[in-house]
Motif scaffolding. Structure first.
Motif, PDB file in Angstrom:
ATOM      1  N   SER A 182       0.866  -1.169   0.186  1.00  0.00           N
ATOM      2  CA  SER A 182      -0.039  -0.005   0.052  1.00  0.00           C
ATOM      3  C   SER A 182       0.728   1.329  -0.042  1.00  0.00           C
ATOM      4  CB  SER A 182      -1.032   0.114   1.117  1.00  0.00           C
ATOM      5  OG  SER A 182      -0.397  -0.119   2.343  1.00  0.00           O
ATOM      6  N   TYR A 183       0.272   2.317  -0.802  1.00  0.00           N
ATOM      7  CA  TYR A 183       1.041   3.607  -0.757  1.00  0.00           C
ATOM      8  C   TYR A 183       1.199   4.199   0.619  1.00  0.00           C
ATOM      9  CZ  TYR A 183       1.432   8.390  -1.974  1.00  0.00           C
ATOM     10  OH  TYR A 183       1.920   9.899  -2.163  1.00  0.00           O
ATOM     11  N   VAL A 184       2.341   4.779   0.752  1.00  0.00           N
ATOM     12  CA  VAL A 184       2.551   5.685   1.939  1.00  0.00           C
ATOM     13  C   VAL A 184       2.616   7.010   2.041  1.00  0.00           C
ATOM     14  CG1 VAL A 184       3.783   5.904   4.071  1.00  0.00           C
ATOM     15  CG2 VAL A 184       3.399   3.724   3.078  1.00  0.00           C
ATOM     16  N   GLU A 185       3.665   7.319   1.091  1.00  0.00           N
ATOM     17  CA  GLU A 185       4.011   8.734   0.432  1.00  0.00           C
ATOM     18  C   GLU A 185       4.812   8.777  -0.452  1.00  0.00           C
ATOM     19  OE1 GLU A 185       6.164  10.216   4.121  1.00  0.00           O
ATOM     20  OE2 GLU A 185       7.820   9.025   3.838  1.00  0.00           O
ATOM     21  N   ARG A 186       5.129  10.093  -1.151  1.00  0.00           N
ATOM     22  CA  ARG A 186       6.212  10.268  -2.341  1.00  0.00           C
ATOM     23  C   ARG A 186       7.482  10.232  -1.679  1.00  0.00           C
ATOM     24  NH1 ARG A 186       4.723  14.758  -5.652  1.00  0.00           N
ATOM     25  NH2 ARG A 186       5.442  13.982  -7.796  1.00  0.00           N
ATOM     26  N   ALA A 187       8.516   9.597  -2.128  1.00  0.00           N
ATOM     27  CA  ALA A 187       9.915   9.393  -1.603  1.00  0.00           C
ATOM     28  C   ALA A 187      10.674  10.813  -1.477  1.00  0.00           C
ATOM     29  CB  ALA A 187      10.535   8.628  -2.515  1.00  0.00           C
ATOM     30  N   LYS A 188      10.992  11.047  -0.508  1.00  0.00           N
ATOM     31  CA  LYS A 188      11.790  12.296  -0.191  1.00  0.00           C
ATOM     32  C   LYS A 188      13.266  12.453  -0.944  1.00  0.00           C
ATOM     33  CE  LYS A 188       9.200  13.373   3.823  1.00  0.00           C
ATOM     34  NZ  LYS A 188       8.130  12.376   3.588  1.00  0.00           N
ATOM     35  N   ASP A 189      13.748  11.525  -1.953  1.00  0.00           N
ATOM     36  CA  ASP A 189      14.913  11.488  -2.197  1.00  0.00           C
ATOM     37  C   ASP A 189      15.147  12.203  -3.842  1.00  0.00           C
ATOM     38  OD1 ASP A 189      13.828   9.392  -3.679  1.00  0.00           O
ATOM     39  OD2 ASP A 189      15.045   7.899  -2.792  1.00  0.00           O
TER      40      ASP A 189
END
Length: 189
Positions: A182-189
């Protein structure tokens, strides 16, 4: 072997039932409105891989076998199985596809993984809760769609299908839960 109450058992624990060892794949404590609370366990027999489902009263005593749990680093997969390395001793261990199971698509080179071993044989894996993958395919964003609307289907770089918010486009890196994709968030990299 040690006796513990059924409600304390978790995924990856090993129990002795009728002289055979089982690794727990899923454990859930159920508290009905009326009646006795129970613990539902889905287990795989270590000897031959047969899956069984058992239900115990939460206070019932169960024989728990202690296993060696160590952090290993995932190296690669080949015809022999999935290969992990102990970062302290550099010992390598091959884990069969049956033990890895549904976790296989989420394994990434260099990923730290808890490997449970009993008598030198790998019997269970615990992956980090989250992993980052690239979205390779999804529907185009429709004009006027807001971020609070329903999710759209997407395919990740590991081949897993999931649902992402409308603003996510192909090529975006996203963080997903390794338990269910399941989707959590957009990656911060």
């Amino acid at each position: 072997m040690v006796k513990v109450i059924a409600s304390s058992l978790r995924k990856g624990n090993v129990v002795d039932k009728d002289g055979k060892l089982y690794v727990i794949l899923f454990a859930e404590n159920i508290h009905p409105g009326k009646g006795t609370p129970v613990t539902q366990l889905d287990m795989r027999r270590i000897g031959d891989g047969v899956k069984v489902s058992e239900r115990y009263r939460t206070t019932e005593q169960v024989e728990r076998a202690y296993v060696e749990e160590r952090e290993h680093t995932f190296l690669y997969a080949d015809g022999e199985g999935f290969h992990f390395m102990n970062p302290e001793t550099y010992d390598q261990v091959a884990v069969s596809e049956a033990v890895v199971g549904d976790a296989a698509p989420y394994l990434q080179e260099g990923m730290p993984v808890q490997v449970s071993q009993f008598n030198g044989i790998a019997i269970a894996l615990v992956l980090p809760q989250r992993a980052t993958f690239e979205v390779v395919e999804t529907e185009p964003t429709t004009k006027g769609q807001t971020a609070s609307s329903s999710y759209k289907p997407a395919v990740l770089s590991n081949g897993v299908r999931t649902a992402v918010p409308p603003h996510i486009a192909p090529g975006t890196r996203v963080v997903v839960m390794t338990a269910d994709g399941s989707y959590v968030e957009r990656a911060k990299d």
